[in-house]
Write a protein that holds these residues in place. Sequence first.
Motif, PDB file in Angstrom:
ATOM      1  N   ARG A   1       0.819  -1.219   0.000  1.00 23.73           N
ATOM      2  CA  ARG A   1       0.000   0.000   0.000  1.00 23.73           C
ATOM      3  C   ARG A   1       0.852   1.267   0.000  1.00 23.73           C
ATOM      4  NH1 ARG A   1      -1.921   2.123   5.089  1.00 23.73           N
ATOM      5  NH2 ARG A   1      -3.475   3.775   4.833  1.00 23.73           N
TER       6      ARG A   1
ATOM      7  N   ARG B   1      -9.158   2.357  -1.433  1.00 20.68           N
ATOM      8  CA  ARG B   1      -9.955   1.203  -1.016  1.00 20.68           C
ATOM      9  C   ARG B   1      -9.480  -0.075  -1.698  1.00 20.68           C
ATOM     10  NH1 ARG B   1     -15.066   1.109  -2.520  1.00 20.68           N
ATOM     11  NH2 ARG B   1     -15.216   3.068  -3.675  1.00 20.68           N
TER      12      ARG B   1
ATOM     13  N   ALA C   1      -5.946  -1.012  -0.244  1.00 19.21           N
ATOM     14  CA  ALA C   1      -6.039  -1.487   1.138  1.00 19.21           C
ATOM     15  C   ALA C   1      -6.588  -2.904   1.196  1.00 19.21           C
ATOM     16  CB  ALA C   1      -6.913  -0.538   1.957  1.00 19.21           C
ATOM     17  N   LYS C   2      -7.628  -3.175   0.418  1.00 22.08           N
ATOM     18  CA  LYS C   2      -8.244  -4.498   0.430  1.00 22.08           C
ATOM     19  C   LYS C   2      -7.339  -5.541  -0.222  1.00 22.08           C
ATOM     20  CE  LYS C   2     -12.827  -6.578  -0.228  1.00 22.08           C
ATOM     21  NZ  LYS C   2     -12.978  -6.893   1.212  1.00 22.08           N
TER      22      LYS C   2
ATOM     23  N   ASN D   1      -4.396  -6.267   2.139  1.00 19.15           N
ATOM     24  CA  ASN D   1      -4.800  -6.833   3.424  1.00 19.15           C
ATOM     25  C   ASN D   1      -4.775  -8.360   3.364  1.00 19.15           C
ATOM     26  OD1 ASN D   1      -5.810  -6.567   6.141  1.00 19.15           O
ATOM     27  ND2 ASN D   1      -7.789  -7.270   5.367  1.00 19.15           N
ATOM     28  N   GLN D   2      -4.963  -8.898   2.157  1.00 15.41           N
ATOM     29  CA  GLN D   2      -4.917 -10.349   1.961  1.00 15.41           C
ATOM     30  C   GLN D   2      -4.001 -10.651   0.779  1.00 15.41           C
ATOM     31  OE1 GLN D   2      -8.854 -12.404   2.705  1.00 15.41           O
ATOM     32  NE2 GLN D   2      -9.635 -10.362   2.235  1.00 15.41           N
ATOM     33  N   ARG D   3      -2.785 -10.192   0.876  1.00 14.41           N
ATOM     34  CA  ARG D   3      -1.867 -10.183  -0.255  1.00 14.41           C
ATOM     35  C   ARG D   3      -1.526 -11.586  -0.765  1.00 14.41           C
ATOM     36  NH1 ARG D   3       2.624  -6.640   1.040  1.00 14.41           N
ATOM     37  NH2 ARG D   3       3.697  -7.576  -0.724  1.00 14.41           N
TER      38      ARG D   3
END
Length: 280
Positions: free
Chosen positions: A171, A223, A226-227, A230-232
Amino acid sequence: MSGIDTLPPLREVIAAHGLSARKSLGQNFLLDLNLTAKIARSAGDLTGCDVLEIGPGPGGLTRGLLAEGARRVVAVEKDARCLPALAEIAAAYPGRLEVLNADALDLDWAAHLQPPVKIVANLPYNVGTELLVRWLTPPVWPPLWDSLTLMFQREVADRIVARPGGKAYGRLAVLAQWRCDARVVMGLPPEAFTPPPKVSSAVVHLTALPQPRYPADPDVLQRVVAKAFNQRRKMLRAALKGLVPDIEARILAAGLTPTDRAEQVPIEGFCALARQIAAG
């Protein structure tokens, strides 16, 4: 007497005012005035500029900024214990240093500055990333500031300048490099600080671009990124599930592959996906 001005060495200042770095405030004091002057110089020509500094502590970097010719320095310091030491610097540089006893996260700093503005700071570790994201995501671009010269933990610095394909890419890299040129300009070992932190540090210089590298709605891009990160470890279609009903179709329309993982997607790919989602 120090090498950059007529004020005492920082160790004497700290002893005189009974200062000690507080872990709760993310403080690690940089006492070598040669290093603080070098950081100030890495911000470029300060002549004619207002400079925002966050967390000056006993004022080593503050003195470097003033000695390097900053028109005016606005120093935001939450720790009231440091104010007498900073007042001594203000007296040595009449009319050029304004000290604000405030929390940088709550302050409308722009109200105290006139362009051109540069932000230069040895950021407290506990708020550095949040402040950076705020500076990178103002409601209007280009921002009030021309450049950011900021010290972070080395790991954070590497994340800011990271390229796609590595673990550091995420990010911060997307948000920073979308709108800025970013580079690491110097590294500092733990022993440069008092007390020494457990990790090395680095100074990153970011120059604001007149326009972002690729068109995208900032809020949508934030957004998406970030999303995604968050679950890369998940594929894009799984990581972004729920963002919009037809996310796989949007991923394909952006020229990406649904089975890609976030760390494989370049900045232009995220911007293309953000445009697809914003289009409705």
